[in-house]
Design a protein around this motif. Structure first.
Motif, mmCIF file in Angstrom:
data_model
loop_
_atom_site.group_PDB
_atom_site.id
_atom_site.type_symbol
_atom_site.label_atom_id
_atom_site.label_comp_id
_atom_site.label_asym_id
_atom_site.label_seq_id
_atom_site.Cartn_x
_atom_site.Cartn_y
_atom_site.Cartn_z
ATOM 1 N N ASP A 193 0.800 -1.227 -0.105
ATOM 2 C CA ASP A 193 0.001 -0.014 -0.016
ATOM 3 C C ASP A 193 0.887 1.246 -0.281
ATOM 4 O OD1 ASP A 193 -1.746 1.981 0.498
ATOM 5 O OD2 ASP A 193 -2.714 1.301 2.237
ATOM 6 N N THR A 194 1.125 1.759 -1.155
ATOM 7 C CA THR A 194 2.012 2.916 -1.217
ATOM 8 C C THR A 194 1.237 4.125 -1.003
ATOM 9 O OG1 THR A 194 1.715 3.069 -3.647
ATOM 10 C CG2 THR A 194 3.402 1.811 -2.931
ATOM 11 N N SER A 195 0.175 4.051 -0.667
ATOM 12 C CA SER A 195 -0.712 5.489 -0.467
ATOM 13 C C SER A 195 -1.020 5.550 0.957
ATOM 14 C CB SER A 195 -1.932 5.416 -1.084
ATOM 15 O OG SER A 195 -2.792 4.476 -0.813
ATOM 16 N N ASP A 196 -0.269 4.631 2.015
ATOM 17 C CA ASP A 196 -0.701 4.542 3.320
ATOM 18 C C ASP A 196 0.321 5.841 3.964
ATOM 19 O OD1 ASP A 196 0.438 3.616 6.217
ATOM 20 O OD2 ASP A 196 -1.445 2.971 6.050
ATOM 21 N N GLY A 197 -0.492 6.489 4.806
ATOM 22 C CA GLY A 197 0.116 7.737 5.405
ATOM 23 C C GLY A 197 1.152 7.366 6.388
ATOM 24 N N ALA A 198 1.465 6.228 7.003
ATOM 25 C CA ALA A 198 2.503 5.945 7.896
ATOM 26 C C ALA A 198 3.657 5.685 6.939
ATOM 27 C CB ALA A 198 1.990 4.692 8.835
ATOM 28 N N LEU A 199 3.536 4.997 6.080
ATOM 29 C CA LEU A 199 4.578 4.719 5.053
ATOM 30 C C LEU A 199 5.226 5.956 4.581
ATOM 31 C CD1 LEU A 199 6.298 2.686 3.829
ATOM 32 C CD2 LEU A 199 4.533 2.234 1.981
ATOM 33 N N LEU A 200 4.283 6.684 4.022
ATOM 34 C CA LEU A 200 4.837 8.047 3.491
ATOM 35 C C LEU A 200 5.453 8.973 4.454
ATOM 36 C CD1 LEU A 200 1.502 8.695 1.289
ATOM 37 C CD2 LEU A 200 3.731 8.241 0.498
ATOM 38 N N THR A 201 4.930 8.936 5.662
ATOM 39 C CA THR A 201 5.563 9.757 6.484
ATOM 40 C C THR A 201 7.067 9.147 6.942
ATOM 41 O OG1 THR A 201 3.556 10.546 7.661
ATOM 42 C CG2 THR A 201 5.610 10.551 9.107
ATOM 43 N N ALA A 202 6.993 8.099 7.009
ATOM 44 C CA ALA A 202 8.516 7.114 7.488
ATOM 45 C C ALA A 202 9.353 7.326 6.224
ATOM 46 C CB ALA A 202 8.224 5.883 7.755
ATOM 47 N N LEU A 203 9.010 7.316 5.138
ATOM 48 C CA LEU A 203 9.937 7.395 3.728
ATOM 49 C C LEU A 203 10.389 8.862 3.739
ATOM 50 C CD1 LEU A 203 8.273 4.758 1.375
ATOM 51 C CD2 LEU A 203 10.615 4.874 2.845
ATOM 52 N N ARG A 204 9.464 9.935 4.124
ATOM 53 C CA ARG A 204 9.551 11.395 3.983
ATOM 54 C C ARG A 204 10.592 11.523 4.934
ATOM 55 N NH1 ARG A 204 3.947 12.500 3.675
ATOM 56 N NH2 ARG A 204 3.720 13.289 1.667
ATOM 57 N N GLY A 205 10.835 10.913 6.170
ATOM 58 C CA GLY A 205 12.046 10.919 6.966
ATOM 59 C C GLY A 205 13.322 10.545 6.514
ATOM 60 N N VAL A 206 13.178 9.189 5.540
ATOM 61 C CA VAL A 206 14.490 8.728 4.994
ATOM 62 C C VAL A 206 15.148 9.677 4.027
ATOM 63 C CG1 VAL A 206 15.163 6.921 3.699
ATOM 64 C CG2 VAL A 206 13.668 6.486 5.765
ATOM 65 N N VAL A 207 14.063 10.179 3.294
ATOM 66 C CA VAL A 207 14.683 11.084 2.103
ATOM 67 C C VAL A 207 15.127 12.254 2.625
ATOM 68 C CG1 VAL A 207 13.532 12.417 0.348
ATOM 69 C CG2 VAL A 207 12.825 10.015 0.397
ATOM 70 N N GLN A 208 14.432 12.834 3.527
ATOM 71 C CA GLN A 208 14.875 14.108 4.236
ATOM 72 C C GLN A 208 16.320 13.886 4.902
ATOM 73 O OE1 GLN A 208 13.813 17.263 4.058
ATOM 74 N NE2 GLN A 208 15.538 17.778 5.273
ATOM 75 N N ALA A 209 16.417 12.889 5.421
ATOM 76 C CA ALA A 209 17.699 12.506 6.069
ATOM 77 C C ALA A 209 18.865 12.398 4.983
ATOM 78 C CB ALA A 209 17.783 11.047 6.962
ATOM 79 N N GLU A 210 18.562 11.848 3.792
ATOM 80 C CA GLU A 210 19.577 11.736 2.843
ATOM 81 C C GLU A 210 19.764 13.149 2.232
ATOM 82 O OE1 GLU A 210 21.917 9.761 0.225
ATOM 83 O OE2 GLU A 210 21.077 8.951 1.972
ATOM 84 N N VAL A 211 18.848 13.830 2.072
ATOM 85 C CA VAL A 211 19.023 15.344 1.662
ATOM 86 C C VAL A 211 20.060 15.954 2.736
ATOM 87 C CG1 VAL A 211 17.908 17.486 1.309
ATOM 88 C CG2 VAL A 211 16.885 15.543 0.355
ATOM 89 N N GLU A 212 19.966 15.912 3.887
ATOM 90 C CA GLU A 212 20.467 16.443 4.964
ATOM 91 C C GLU A 212 21.976 15.999 4.906
ATOM 92 O OE1 GLU A 212 18.520 16.434 8.629
ATOM 93 O OE2 GLU A 212 17.010 17.554 7.885
#
Length: 78
Positions: free
Chosen positions: A56-75
């Motif tokens: 389920d790629t539209s799940d809010g919990a998954l999207l929030t967790a992956l935003r954190g991963v992506v943001q850490a990579e940007v930082e």
């Protein structure tokens, strides 16, 4: 989840792939994928892991967790 999954995060397309006990997160670049990070699945919240299991790629919990991963990579400057 046995195959790669594509997920949209803030209008960007990312690819998810299980790698043993980890989750590889990559960014699609044409036909290629640039792998950004591998995250230990145990670090993701249970609802996010359940969404992965369901595919389920539209799940809010998954999207929030992956935003954190992506943001850490940007930082980190990835």
């Amino acid at each position: 989840m046995s195959d790669d999954m594509t997920i949209s995060i803030d209008s960007e397309k990312y690819v998810l792939r299980r790698d043993g006990e980890g989750l590889q997160v990559g960014r699609r670049n044409g036909d290629d994928v640039a792998w950004l990070d591998t995250v230990d699945l145990s670090l993701l919240p249970e609802p996010a892991r359940q969404a992965l299991d369901r595919g389920d790629t539209s799940d809010g919990a998954l999207l929030t967790a992956l935003r954190g991963v992506v943001q850490a990579e940007v930082e980190r400057g990835g």
